[in-house]
Scaffold this active site. Structure first.
Site, PDB file in Angstrom:
ATOM      1  CB  CYS A   3      -0.701   0.054   1.200  1.00  0.00           C
ATOM      2  SG  CYS A   3      -1.744   1.566   1.476  1.00  0.00           S
ATOM      3  CB  CYS A   6       0.997   1.286   4.494  1.00  0.00           C
ATOM      4  SG  CYS A   6      -0.830   0.981   4.877  1.00  0.00           S
ATOM      5  CG  HIS A  45      -4.757  -0.357   5.011  1.00  0.00           C
ATOM      6  ND1 HIS A  45      -4.134   0.341   3.846  1.00  0.00           N
ATOM      7  CD2 HIS A  45      -5.699  -0.974   4.498  1.00  0.00           C
ATOM      8  CE1 HIS A  45      -4.908  -0.088   2.690  1.00  0.00           C
ATOM      9  NE2 HIS A  45      -5.722  -0.780   3.108  1.00  0.00           N
ATOM     10  CG  ASN A  85     -11.897  11.231  -4.614  1.00  0.00           C
ATOM     11  OD1 ASN A  85     -13.036  12.189  -4.855  1.00  0.00           O
ATOM     12  ND2 ASN A  85     -10.962  11.732  -5.306  1.00  0.00           N
ATOM     13  CG  HIS A  96      -3.977   4.069   3.214  1.00  0.00           C
ATOM     14  ND1 HIS A  96      -2.890   3.548   3.955  1.00  0.00           N
ATOM     15  CD2 HIS A  96      -4.237   5.255   4.354  1.00  0.00           C
ATOM     16  CE1 HIS A  96      -2.777   3.911   5.240  1.00  0.00           C
ATOM     17  NE2 HIS A  96      -3.648   4.889   5.276  1.00  0.00           N
ATOM     18  CG  HIS A  98      -6.595   9.572   0.039  1.00  0.00           C
ATOM     19  ND1 HIS A  98      -6.656   8.298  -0.362  1.00  0.00           N
ATOM     20  CD2 HIS A  98      -6.634  10.322  -0.872  1.00  0.00           C
ATOM     21  CE1 HIS A  98      -6.881   8.293  -1.492  1.00  0.00           C
ATOM     22  NE2 HIS A  98      -7.021   9.541  -1.976  1.00  0.00           N
ATOM     23  CG  HIS A 100      -7.877  14.793  -2.088  1.00  0.00           C
ATOM     24  ND1 HIS A 100      -6.985  14.811  -2.821  1.00  0.00           N
ATOM     25  CD2 HIS A 100      -8.659  13.800  -2.064  1.00  0.00           C
ATOM     26  CE1 HIS A 100      -7.058  13.575  -3.714  1.00  0.00           C
ATOM     27  NE2 HIS A 100      -7.862  12.707  -3.191  1.00  0.00           N
TER      28      HIS A 100
HETATM   29  P1  DGP Z   1      -7.596   9.934  -5.074  1.00  0.00           P
HETATM   30  O1  DGP Z   1      -7.407   9.811  -6.705  1.00  0.00           O
HETATM   31  O2  DGP Z   1      -8.794  10.472  -4.448  1.00  0.00           O
HETATM   32  O3  DGP Z   1      -7.437   8.405  -4.704  1.00  0.00           O
HETATM   33  O4  DGP Z   1      -6.172  10.693  -4.840  1.00  0.00           O
HETATM   34  C1  DGP Z   1      -4.821  10.215  -4.592  1.00  0.00           C
HETATM   35  C2  DGP Z   1      -4.136  11.371  -4.639  1.00  0.00           C
HETATM   36  O5  DGP Z   1      -2.722  10.868  -4.079  1.00  0.00           O
HETATM   37  C3  DGP Z   1      -3.836  12.147  -6.078  1.00  0.00           C
HETATM   38  O6  DGP Z   1      -4.125  13.358  -5.752  1.00  0.00           O
HETATM   39  C4  DGP Z   1      -2.266  12.096  -6.394  1.00  0.00           C
HETATM   40  C5  DGP Z   1      -1.741  11.588  -4.878  1.00  0.00           C
HETATM   41  N1  DGP Z   1      -0.388  10.743  -4.866  1.00  0.00           N
HETATM   42  C6  DGP Z   1      -0.424   9.717  -5.647  1.00  0.00           C
HETATM   43  N2  DGP Z   1       0.766   8.983  -5.268  1.00  0.00           N
HETATM   44  C7  DGP Z   1       1.480   9.816  -4.503  1.00  0.00           C
HETATM   45  C8  DGP Z   1       2.792   9.874  -3.778  1.00  0.00           C
HETATM   46  O7  DGP Z   1       3.669   8.873  -4.125  1.00  0.00           O
HETATM   47  N3  DGP Z   1       2.913  11.013  -3.054  1.00  0.00           N
HETATM   48  C9  DGP Z   1       2.233  12.079  -2.795  1.00  0.00           C
HETATM   49  N4  DGP Z   1       2.394  12.885  -2.028  1.00  0.00           N
HETATM   50  N5  DGP Z   1       0.874  12.071  -3.355  1.00  0.00           N
HETATM   51  C10 DGP Z   1       0.557  11.120  -4.227  1.00  0.00           C
END
Ligand code: DGP
Length: 112
Positions: A3, A6, A45, A85, A96, A98, A100
């Site tokens: 993940c 994670c 997680h 989302n 995982h 999150h 925004h």
């Molecule tokens: P969602 O599409 O709602 O699952 O958002 C996932 C977000 O995670 C997307 O806006 C880009 C961000 N993201 C993906 N990989 C990484 C990463 O390796 N580092 C960081 N800081 N953000 C990431």
């Protein structure tokens, strides 16, 4: 478990952290959609908002307490958006939980 978030929470992958405590981590989104775009995650997680239960929901209030503090520290007095989302049709790409936190521009409603 393989993940991405994670691994970020465990410092196996670096991130630009803006807040951390024992239970949650906030870090800048790698593909920002707003001048301020921060992701806030539980360290433990949880796959998505669909997996929130009476047993694990305590961390959600901590996430929103942190969101208010981060928004204040970032100077987002005029407003900000907090969104999660959940699932494929809503655009969840990292499985995982999150949130925004976005600010620094205007947002339309309803979202697309
Ligand atoms: P969602 O599409 O709602 O699952 O958002 C996932 C977000 O995670 C997307 O806006 C880009 C961000 N993201 C993906 N990989 C990484 C990463 O390796 N580092 C960081 N800081 N953000 C990431």
């Amino acid at each position: 478990m393989d993940c991405l978030f994670c691994k970020i929470a465990n410092n196996e992958i670096p991130s630009d952290k803006v807040y951390e405590d024992n239970d949650i981590l906030a870090f800048r989104d790698i593909k920002p959609n707003a001048p301020t775009h921060i992701l806030i995650i539980p360290k433990a997680h949880i796959a998505s908002a669909a997996e929130i239960t009476a047993e694990n929901s305590g961390v959600i209030s901590k996430i929103f307490e942190a969101a208010a503090k981060i928004a204040k520290d970032a100077g987002l007095e005029s407003g900000f958006r907090v969104v999660t989302n959940c699932g494929e049709s809503a655009g969840q790409s990292v499985m995982h939980l999150h949130f925004h936190l976005m600010g620094g521009r205007s947002f339309s409603w309803p979202p697309g």
